[in-house]
Design an enzyme around this catalytic site. Structure first.
Site, PDB file in Angstrom:
ATOM      1  N   SER A 283       3.543  -6.706   2.162  1.00 14.71           N
ATOM      2  CA  SER A 283       2.311  -6.221   2.775  1.00 14.71           C
ATOM      3  C   SER A 283       1.113  -6.731   1.975  1.00 14.71           C
ATOM      4  O   SER A 283       1.024  -7.927   1.733  1.00 14.71           O
ATOM      5  CB  SER A 283       2.351  -4.696   2.886  1.00 14.71           C
ATOM      6  OG  SER A 283       1.367  -4.231   3.790  1.00 14.71           O
ATOM      7  N   GLN A 284       0.193  -5.852   1.531  1.00 13.72           N
ATOM      8  CA  GLN A 284      -0.997  -6.341   0.842  1.00 13.72           C
ATOM      9  C   GLN A 284      -0.659  -7.093  -0.447  1.00 13.72           C
ATOM     10  O   GLN A 284      -1.443  -7.927  -0.910  1.00 13.72           O
ATOM     11  CB  GLN A 284      -1.957  -5.193   0.538  1.00 13.72           C
ATOM     12  CG  GLN A 284      -1.447  -4.159  -0.445  1.00 13.72           C
ATOM     13  CD  GLN A 284      -2.410  -2.991  -0.621  1.00 13.72           C
ATOM     14  OE1 GLN A 284      -3.239  -2.709   0.251  1.00 13.72           O
ATOM     15  NE2 GLN A 284      -2.318  -2.295  -1.741  1.00 13.72           N
TER      16      GLN A 284
ATOM     17  N   MET B   8       0.822  -1.208   0.000  1.00 14.51           N
ATOM     18  CA  MET B   8       0.000   0.000   0.000  1.00 14.51           C
ATOM     19  C   MET B   8       0.857   1.259   0.000  1.00 14.51           C
ATOM     20  O   MET B   8       1.790   1.393   0.780  1.00 14.51           O
ATOM     21  CB  MET B   8      -0.899  -0.012   1.239  1.00 14.51           C
ATOM     22  CG  MET B   8      -1.749   1.222   1.442  1.00 14.51           C
ATOM     23  SD  MET B   8      -2.728   1.107   2.972  1.00 14.51           S
ATOM     24  CE  MET B   8      -1.458   1.337   4.219  1.00 14.51           C
TER      25      MET B   8
ATOM     26  N   ASP C 144       5.152  -5.012  14.624  1.00 11.91           N
ATOM     27  CA  ASP C 144       4.397  -4.326  13.572  1.00 11.91           C
ATOM     28  C   ASP C 144       3.373  -3.367  14.173  1.00 11.91           C
ATOM     29  O   ASP C 144       2.542  -3.764  14.989  1.00 11.91           O
ATOM     30  CB  ASP C 144       3.693  -5.359  12.689  1.00 11.91           C
ATOM     31  CG  ASP C 144       3.368  -4.834  11.310  1.00 11.91           C
ATOM     32  OD1 ASP C 144       2.878  -3.697  11.218  1.00 11.91           O
ATOM     33  OD2 ASP C 144       3.592  -5.564  10.336  1.00 11.91           O
TER      34      ASP C 144
ATOM     35  N   HIS D  49       6.767  -2.893  10.591  1.00 15.24           N
ATOM     36  CA  HIS D  49       6.278  -3.375   9.303  1.00 15.24           C
ATOM     37  C   HIS D  49       7.308  -3.186   8.183  1.00 15.24           C
ATOM     38  O   HIS D  49       7.765  -2.076   7.922  1.00 15.24           O
ATOM     39  CB  HIS D  49       4.986  -2.632   8.962  1.00 15.24           C
ATOM     40  CG  HIS D  49       4.213  -3.255   7.843  1.00 15.24           C
ATOM     41  ND1 HIS D  49       3.743  -4.549   7.883  1.00 15.24           N
ATOM     42  CD2 HIS D  49       3.811  -2.757   6.643  1.00 15.24           C
ATOM     43  CE1 HIS D  49       3.082  -4.810   6.776  1.00 15.24           C
ATOM     44  NE2 HIS D  49       3.119  -3.743   6.001  1.00 15.24           N
TER      45      HIS D  49
END
Length: 306
Positions: free
Chosen positions: A115-116, A41, A233, A289
């Site tokens: 991530s995503q 993202m 995270d 993260h």
């Protein structure tokens, strides 16, 4: 006649030499499997501080590797915007088409999502088995979704403010589901029935509404499914989603690991069978993260790409 004999002897010598080379292993090593990367993202395919740096790290350790860092859009700006506002199912379809047309990927490839991008590449594995994905590496991916508001400081902070307000207003509204990426993996453990019936992406790839046997078969075809969790995270909520864990249904305090979930116990996606066969790899590291060092990356990720 003498000329024919000489040619025959030369051919025999060449054949014997070739056989000797084979026996001694004098063959060119096979080319490394290509790597496909999907960013997270607010990022882009080629940011020199993120995916660009990852690409260089891989190329440094694996000379000659073909690395495709996915650009979703015609420009880097569009790529970033699409990570917020382009329907995920449309993105996955587009990526499947890109991979199918790339001649360098047809014999198979490894995939690494950040991530995503981790759950998006899993959707590619489940929906598009050709060309074949060999290893899937999810770095901080949210495979059971999120039930917390995204924090993304810097240039994208104003966009995240908008997303917070929108998700609070109604993550499962049809228009929001169609247009807001983060809503498509928003998982409300308190209203599981609403999530199950109205999530247009995550509920589908996680077999929440029914079992798609092709999804299960295609995911189980992976050699390894590697999941990296960041123990400190501050962006992903809950962090356990990075290992396919999530909140126990009906509340948002206690989390349960993958192995206690219905998805696993009923083996709706093949994860239980993969776990028993040693196909699932769970890696954890200290840090926020996507904060990983070159040394850690080389030691723990590169072996799955070589």
């Amino acid at each position: 006649m003498a000329s024919s004999s000489c040619l025959w002897l030369l051919a025999l010598a060449f054949l014997l030499g070739s056989c000797a080379s084979l026996a001694l292993g004098h063959l060119d090593p096979p080319a490394p499997l290509p790597l496909v990367i999907w960013h997270g993202m607010g990022d882009s395919c080629c940011n020199p501080l993120s995916m660009g740096a990852i690409k260089k790290m891989v190329e440094k350790k694996i000379p000659g590797i073909h690395v495709l860092s996915l650009e979703i859009g015609k420009t880097l700006r569009e790529d970033v915007e699409n990570s917020f506002f382009l329907n995920v199912n449309s993105q996955v379809t587009t990526v499947c088409q890109i991979l199918a047309k790339d001649p360098k990927l047809q014999q198979g490839y490894n995939a690494m999502g950040f991530s995503q991008g981790g759950q998006f590449l899993r959707a590619v594995a489940q929906r598009c088995p050709s060309p074949p994905m060999v290893n899937l590496i999810s770095v901080g991916g949210q495979h059971q979704g999120v039930f917390g508001l995204p924090r993304c400081p810097g240039e994208s902070s104003h966009i995240c403010d908008f997303i917070r307000k929108t998700l609070n207003a109604g993550a499962y509204n049809k228009a929001i589901q169609e247009r807001l990426v983060q809503a498509e993996y928003w998982h409300d453990p308190i209203r599981e029935d609403i999530y199950r019936n109205h999530s247009i992406f995550l509920a589908d790839i996680n077999q929440e509404r029914g079992v798609n046997e092709s999804y299960k078969k295609n995911l189980m075809a992976l050699k390894k499914f590697v999941m990296v969790k960041f123990l400190n995270d501050t962006i992903v909520d809950p962090v356990d989603s990075e290992w396919f864990g999530f909140y126990r249904s009906g509340q948002a305090k206690e989390t349960i690991p993958l192995q206690e979930s219905t998805l696993y116990t009923q083996d709706r996606l093949g994860l239980k069978a993969m776990d028993k066969a040693g196909q699932l790899v769970f890696l954890a590291l200290e840090g926020d993260h996507l904060q990983l060092s070159e040394e850690w990356f080389y030691a723990h990720i590169i072996p799955f790409l070589e």
